[in-house]
Design a protein around this motif. Structure first.
Motif, mmCIF file in Angstrom:
data_model
loop_
_atom_site.group_PDB
_atom_site.id
_atom_site.type_symbol
_atom_site.label_atom_id
_atom_site.label_comp_id
_atom_site.label_asym_id
_atom_site.label_seq_id
_atom_site.Cartn_x
_atom_site.Cartn_y
_atom_site.Cartn_z
ATOM 1 N N LEU A 113 -18.729 56.819 23.503
ATOM 2 C CA LEU A 113 -20.151 56.529 23.691
ATOM 3 C C LEU A 113 -20.348 55.539 24.840
ATOM 4 O O LEU A 113 -21.246 55.728 25.674
ATOM 5 N N SER A 114 -19.521 54.520 24.913
ATOM 6 C CA SER A 114 -19.628 53.543 26.010
ATOM 7 C C SER A 114 -19.406 54.223 27.360
ATOM 8 O O SER A 114 -20.155 53.986 28.315
ATOM 9 N N PHE A 115 -18.403 55.070 27.436
ATOM 10 C CA PHE A 115 -18.125 55.806 28.664
ATOM 11 C C PHE A 115 -19.310 56.686 29.045
ATOM 12 O O PHE A 115 -19.722 56.717 30.207
ATOM 13 N N ALA A 116 -19.870 57.385 28.063
ATOM 14 C CA ALA A 116 -21.006 58.271 28.339
ATOM 15 C C ALA A 116 -22.211 57.483 28.830
ATOM 16 O O ALA A 116 -22.935 57.941 29.733
ATOM 17 N N ILE A 117 -22.440 56.310 28.270
ATOM 18 C CA ILE A 117 -23.571 55.475 28.708
ATOM 19 C C ILE A 117 -23.381 55.029 30.155
ATOM 20 O O ILE A 117 -24.308 55.106 30.968
ATOM 21 N N VAL A 118 -22.188 54.578 30.488
ATOM 22 C CA VAL A 118 -21.921 54.127 31.859
ATOM 23 C C VAL A 118 -22.056 55.291 32.838
ATOM 24 O O VAL A 118 -22.702 55.163 33.889
ATOM 25 N N VAL A 119 -21.467 56.432 32.505
ATOM 26 C CA VAL A 119 -21.548 57.595 33.401
ATOM 27 C C VAL A 119 -22.994 58.036 33.567
ATOM 28 O O VAL A 119 -23.444 58.322 34.686
ATOM 29 N N GLN A 120 -23.750 58.073 32.474
ATOM 30 C CA GLN A 120 -25.149 58.478 32.562
ATOM 31 C C GLN A 120 -25.935 57.516 33.445
ATOM 32 O O GLN A 120 -26.755 57.935 34.267
ATOM 33 N N ALA A 121 -25.704 56.221 33.296
ATOM 34 C CA ALA A 121 -26.415 55.238 34.114
ATOM 35 C C ALA A 121 -26.065 55.403 35.593
ATOM 36 O O ALA A 121 -26.960 55.408 36.451
ATOM 37 N N VAL A 122 -24.795 55.570 35.889
ATOM 38 C CA VAL A 122 -24.379 55.741 37.287
ATOM 39 C C VAL A 122 -24.960 57.027 37.860
ATOM 40 O O VAL A 122 -25.481 57.047 38.983
ATOM 41 N N PRO A 128 -29.306 62.041 40.045
ATOM 42 C CA PRO A 128 -29.967 62.302 38.767
ATOM 43 C C PRO A 128 -30.071 63.779 38.403
ATOM 44 O O PRO A 128 -30.322 64.106 37.247
ATOM 45 N N HIS A 129 -29.847 64.672 39.343
ATOM 46 C CA HIS A 129 -29.991 66.107 39.071
ATOM 47 C C HIS A 129 -28.654 66.829 38.999
ATOM 48 O O HIS A 129 -28.583 68.043 39.169
ATOM 49 N N THR A 130 -27.593 66.100 38.715
ATOM 50 C CA THR A 130 -26.269 66.707 38.599
ATOM 51 C C THR A 130 -26.220 67.647 37.394
ATOM 52 O O THR A 130 -26.891 67.409 36.384
ATOM 53 N N PRO A 131 -25.436 68.712 37.463
ATOM 54 C CA PRO A 131 -25.369 69.660 36.349
ATOM 55 C C PRO A 131 -24.825 69.062 35.047
ATOM 56 O O PRO A 131 -25.138 69.545 33.968
ATOM 57 N N VAL A 132 -24.022 68.000 35.124
ATOM 58 C CA VAL A 132 -23.490 67.402 33.902
ATOM 59 C C VAL A 132 -24.393 66.298 33.353
ATOM 60 O O VAL A 132 -24.114 65.739 32.302
ATOM 61 N N GLY A 133 -25.475 65.991 34.054
ATOM 62 C CA GLY A 133 -26.406 64.972 33.592
ATOM 63 C C GLY A 133 -26.944 65.233 32.194
ATOM 64 O O GLY A 133 -26.958 64.328 31.345
#
Length: 186
Positions: A113-122, A128-133
């Motif tokens: 979850l921490s990793f996902a939060i950091v990746v999402q923020a970056v 912001p329109h990346t396919p994995v967003g």
């Protein structure tokens, strides 16, 4: 020296697959779509253990119990192997190792979850329109939603990811202490 190398390799390989199995479990639990690069990678790399486990372990209340149990068993097997590598005198009992493996799954879930939060923020800043967003948004949304209700954006800056990361780091402290108590310092 050989024992250290073997210890490192076992721990790394087991952690890699446990993280992937946990990610798959969380993807299914949070209804994250698998039709993306991340989801497809997770499915392809974990099918070898999930498919046979599903024949034996049925789902429970919408949870893919087979994937969760496979992650727990793999972590448990890694702990037993590492304990045997160190020596039987330092190894806790089987019940203690089973509990430590369960605590490790909680700890690894917090890391995911921490990793996902950091990746999402970056990604929200960089692309912001990346396919994995949407993948990372679906993973973090259920956890960020309550925080966003408490802490609204300030001058259009969303501080909820930062606050949630702080809460997760605080949660890791008792989890580490619980692990130390259950595993006898393992």
């Amino acid at each position: 020296m050989f024992q250290q190398i073997l210890h490192f390799l076992i721990e790394t390989l087991a952690a890699f697959f446990v993280y992937l199995l946990l990610a798959r479990f969380h993807f299914q639990w949070l209804r994250v779509p698998f039709r993306n690069q991340v989801g497809e990678f997770i499915v392809v790399t974990t099918n070898w253990i999930v498919q046979p486990a599903r024949r034996v372990i049925p789902p429970l209340a919408g949870l893919d119990l087979a994937t969760g149990v496979a992650a727990w068993l793999l972590q448990f097997a890694a702990l037993v192997t590492l304990g045997a590598l160190v020596g039987s005198g330092a190894m806790p009992g089987i019940a203690a190792l089973a509990l430590v493996a369960l605590i490790d799954l909680l700890r690894f879930s917090i890391y995911i979850l921490s990793f996902a939060i950091v990746v999402q923020a970056v990604l929200s800043w960089v692309n912001p329109h990346t396919p994995v967003g949407p993948v990372f948004d679906a993973l973090t949304r259920p956890f960020l939603r309550p925080v966003r209700r408490l802490v609204p954006p300030i001058a259009n800056i969303d501080l909820s990811p930062l606050l949630l990361l702080i809460v997760l780091q605080v949660l890791l402290i008792p989890v580490w202490h619980l692990r130390a108590l259950a595993g006898g310092g393992l």
